[in-house]
Design an enzyme around this catalytic site. Structure first.
Site, PDB file in Angstrom:
ATOM      1  N   THR A  89      20.405 -34.075 -42.600  1.00  0.00           N
ATOM      2  CA  THR A  89      19.098 -34.654 -42.277  1.00  0.00           C
ATOM      3  C   THR A  89      18.192 -33.470 -41.949  1.00  0.00           C
ATOM      4  OG1 THR A  89      19.607 -34.820 -39.945  1.00  0.00           O
ATOM      5  CG2 THR A  89      20.087 -36.748 -41.282  1.00  0.00           C
ATOM      6  N   GLU A 121      20.591 -41.206 -44.183  1.00  0.00           N
ATOM      7  CA  GLU A 121      21.817 -41.936 -43.824  1.00  0.00           C
ATOM      8  C   GLU A 121      22.011 -43.203 -44.638  1.00  0.00           C
ATOM      9  OE1 GLU A 121      19.595 -40.658 -41.855  1.00  0.00           O
ATOM     10  OE2 GLU A 121      20.481 -39.718 -40.085  1.00  0.00           O
ATOM     11  N   LYS A 153       3.776 -45.123 -25.423  1.00  0.00           N
ATOM     12  CA  LYS A 153       3.927 -46.141 -24.379  1.00  0.00           C
ATOM     13  C   LYS A 153       2.760 -46.043 -23.412  1.00  0.00           C
ATOM     14  CE  LYS A 153       8.515 -47.852 -23.766  1.00  0.00           C
ATOM     15  NZ  LYS A 153       9.819 -47.648 -23.231  1.00  0.00           N
ATOM     16  N   TRP A 184       3.900 -50.881 -25.996  1.00  0.00           N
ATOM     17  CA  TRP A 184       4.008 -49.977 -27.138  1.00  0.00           C
ATOM     18  C   TRP A 184       2.777 -50.016 -28.035  1.00  0.00           C
ATOM     19  CZ3 TRP A 184       9.659 -50.809 -29.356  1.00  0.00           C
ATOM     20  CH2 TRP A 184      10.578 -50.326 -28.417  1.00  0.00           C
TER      21      TRP A 184
HETATM   22  P1  ADP Z   1      13.582 -36.939 -41.822  1.00  0.00           P
HETATM   23  O1  ADP Z   1      12.286 -37.683 -41.761  1.00  0.00           O
HETATM   24  O2  ADP Z   1      14.144 -36.635 -40.491  1.00  0.00           O
HETATM   25  O3  ADP Z   1      13.539 -35.832 -42.781  1.00  0.00           O
HETATM   26  P2  ADP Z   1      14.657 -38.897 -43.580  1.00  0.00           P
HETATM   27  O4  ADP Z   1      14.109 -38.264 -44.781  1.00  0.00           O
HETATM   28  O5  ADP Z   1      16.008 -39.456 -43.609  1.00  0.00           O
HETATM   29  O6  ADP Z   1      14.659 -37.902 -42.385  1.00  0.00           O
HETATM   30  O7  ADP Z   1      13.569 -39.947 -43.153  1.00  0.00           O
HETATM   31  C1  ADP Z   1      13.847 -41.239 -42.767  1.00  0.00           C
HETATM   32  C2  ADP Z   1      12.709 -41.794 -41.949  1.00  0.00           C
HETATM   33  O8  ADP Z   1      11.482 -41.795 -42.677  1.00  0.00           O
HETATM   34  C3  ADP Z   1      12.911 -43.222 -41.550  1.00  0.00           C
HETATM   35  O9  ADP Z   1      13.766 -43.340 -40.444  1.00  0.00           O
HETATM   36  C4  ADP Z   1      11.484 -43.670 -41.243  1.00  0.00           C
HETATM   37  O10 ADP Z   1      11.099 -43.300 -39.929  1.00  0.00           O
HETATM   38  C5  ADP Z   1      10.659 -42.868 -42.217  1.00  0.00           C
HETATM   39  N1  ADP Z   1      10.291 -43.731 -43.351  1.00  0.00           N
HETATM   40  C6  ADP Z   1      10.855 -43.801 -44.562  1.00  0.00           C
HETATM   41  N2  ADP Z   1      10.238 -44.715 -45.334  1.00  0.00           N
HETATM   42  C7  ADP Z   1       9.241 -45.237 -44.586  1.00  0.00           C
HETATM   43  C8  ADP Z   1       8.237 -46.251 -44.803  1.00  0.00           C
HETATM   44  N3  ADP Z   1       8.112 -46.892 -45.959  1.00  0.00           N
HETATM   45  N4  ADP Z   1       7.401 -46.525 -43.780  1.00  0.00           N
HETATM   46  C9  ADP Z   1       7.483 -45.886 -42.587  1.00  0.00           C
HETATM   47  N5  ADP Z   1       8.404 -44.930 -42.335  1.00  0.00           N
HETATM   48  C10 ADP Z   1       9.267 -44.616 -43.303  1.00  0.00           C
END
Ligand code: ADP
Length: 540
Positions: free
Chosen positions: A184, A329, A438, A443
């Site tokens: 990640t 994940e 918050k 929220w």
């Molecule tokens: P990182 O952002 O840490 O690089 P990832 O690429 O796995 O890790 O990103 C996953 C995260 O991206 C999700 O948990 C979510 O917060 C955000 N995300 C992905 N798709 C969307 C979406 N369509 N709308 C809002 N947030 C999103």
């Protein structure tokens, strides 16, 4: 009583055999790091995959060994994906935009035996190879090696595969065998390795390609802007082989001008990427009056889709935009926003709020919402809570046991996202738990405030973060990146927010940034902004 059907392990090598036999002449177009073009067929690709597999075996790579890549989306990277997993080894994809020290840490943590890298990344390799003593070989993705004699074990890709047999009997093994390791990117803490299996990869590719997901078929030309170094380009390297689609691999230059030219030259029908990439394409289309008539669908995920971007694509460019949600994940596809029959008679204005939801879950992915104490919450379209997921392509733990607190005892993965689940099956992401603001114990959704701010025509991007406040605990601060040459007045931007959000969500303060910090996966780095603006003196 057991069914009487054949038990055949799901193997990535079968995808290659399939595309080679059923769609041998379908093309893979690729733009190289030096800007040159490369075009060949899936059949030609398969021949080179087998040569590479034999070369890796001869170099001593054994099942389970990790082979790293630091590479753009290009044809040699595809060959590595198939060759490494085909022999039962594991492709460890490394995000080149990370800090070199972090890359060296990952190479050590993954215990990579070989590192394949694009020419562009020679400076990274030169800087870190001394810190990676266990790497047996560094292979540069080129035919001609420059005069470099560091690292000592450096070879060019073409000489690595040269002279090796172009036939192989792919080994068959347990479908739960690991095939890919992706860390990640650490937007939310230390990188943790997600280890995909042959089974999870194939099930994900199948499901993610279906009509109500990304929708990939043999008549498609797929532009994979999403990088192969981050979550396997959303599985599209596998889906394209599964369905015989043409692949367009853009290489390093993902600016609007370059992508528009490639889309029109290759007649792309389907494209997938993060919002920041589509913003660049839109700006180029607007400033140069470019149309993209071949494109039938743009999939957008990785962060929330702003209404302004959705409307611009659908109304100006006439390209349907489909939002998706996923994570490293979850392989990543969890939900995609595709139409439902009950939406048939709705006007485009009525459809916008539905399209701005993240999408409906793909069969195989299950979701639940819980509150702070772990109690399950209703899926009523109103209640928001912590999102948990499970399914055959969702991680069950991290590599080497890191971050075990992300997994619940009853078998769910805690995404770290705050969401609402709608009775229609739609997922709505309201925030990341750590980005939630918050205020007075309630929220505020940073995503909703940001998207509303982007409704102002002179706001290119926006980030809303919580800053400490004596009375309310936290209050939202809005940071905007204006369209070049513009300076949208605060009152106007706040008026846009007032139209969409509760009054107490409207920030008191707004600041301008010429360029918001963008992280390794194209997302705004809120962590950096929080550090910068936790102190009042930066709020000029
Ligand atoms: P990182 O952002 O840490 O690089 P990832 O690429 O796995 O890790 O990103 C996953 C995260 O991206 C999700 O948990 C979510 O917060 C955000 N995300 C992905 N798709 C969307 C979406 N369509 N709308 C809002 N947030 C999103």
């Amino acid at each position: 009583m057991l069914g009487l059907m054949m038990k055949q392990e799901l193997m990535i090598s079968d995808l290659l055999t399939h595309v080679e036999e059923v769609h041998p002449s379908q093309e893979i177009y690729s733009r190289e790091s030096d800007g040159s073009e490369h075009r060949y067929s899936w059949a030609e690709c398969a021949v080179r995959v087998k040569k590479l597999a034999n070369a890796l075996l001869e170099a001593g790579v054994k099942p389970g060994d990790r082979v790293a890549t630091i590479a753009w989306n290009n044809y040699r990277h595809i060959e590595i994906y198939y060759a490494v997993s085909g022999i039962g080894a594991v492709v460890h994809t490394i995000n080149p935009r990370l800090d070199p020290a972090q890359i060296a840490w990952m190479i050590g943590h993954a215990e990579d035996a070989f590192v394949f890298f694009d020419t562009t990344f020679m400076p990274i390799v030169a800087g870190i190879h001394a810190q990676c003593p266990n790497v047996q070989g560094w292979v540069e993705l080129t035919g001609n090696l420059n005069e470099s004699n560091e690292p000592k074990s450096l070879t060019s890709y073409e000489s690595f595969i040269a002279g090796h047999a172009s036939t192989i009997e792919w080994p068959r093994f347990d479908e739960n065998t690991a095939c890919t390791l992706c860390y990640t990117s650490g937007t939310t803490g230390n990188p943790k390795g997600v280890l995909y299996s042959h089974r999870s990869t194939i099930l994900h590719a199948w499901a993610a390609s279906s009509k109500d997901a990304i929708g990939i078929g043999a008549t498609d030309t797929v532009l994979a802007v999403v990088p192969m170094f981050h979550i396997s380009a959303w599985g599209m390297v596998y889906s394209a082989a599964m369905f015989g689609a043409k692949l367009v691999m853009p290489g390093p230059n993902l600016d609007g001008e370059n992508l528009c030219a490639m889309i029109n030259q290759e007649q792309v029908t389907l494209m997938a990427g993060v919002p920041t990439v589509w913003l660049g394409v839109l700006e180029h289309c607007r400033s140069h009056q470019v149309a993209l008539p071949s494109v039938q669908s743009a999939v957008v995920g990785g962060s929330a889709l702003p209404e302004s971007l959705l409307r611009a694509y659908e109304e100006e460019l006439h390209i349907p935009m489909h939002q998706a949600w996923g994570m490293t994940e979850t392989s990543p596809m969890g939900v995609v926003n595709q139409p439902l029959p009950q939406h048939a008679g709705l006007s485009s204005d009525e459809l916008v709020p539905i399209k701005l939801l993240a999408g409906r879950r793909i069969f195989g992915v299950q979701m639940r919402l819980v509150d702070d104490s772990g109690e399950q919450l209703p899926q009523d379209g109103e209640t928001s809570g912590h999102l948990h997921v499970r399914g055959p392509w969702v991680a069950s733990s991290y590599f080497k046991g890191a971050g075990s607190d992300a997994f619940t005892d009853d078998g769910w993965f805690q995404t770290g996202d705050v969401a609402v689940l709608h009775p229609s099956g739609h997922l709505e992401i309201t925030d990341r738990s750590k980005d939630v603001i918050k205020s007075g114990g309630e929220w505020i959704s940073s995503i909703e405030v940001e998207n509303a701010a982007c409704d102002h025509p002179d706001v290119l991007m926006a980030a809303c973060i919580g800053v400490a406040h004596a009375k309310w605990g936290e209050r939202p601060l809005l940071i905007v990146q204006p369209v070049e040459g513009k300076k949208p007045p605060r009152e106007e931007v706040f008026a846009c927010i007032a139209e969409k959000c509760a009054k107490w969500w409207i920030p008191e303060t707004m600041v301008y940034e010429a360029a918001l910090p963008i992280g390794a996966t194209g997302k705004i780095l809120k962590r950096e902004l929080k550090l910068k603006y936790q102190d009042d003196k930066n709020m000029v």
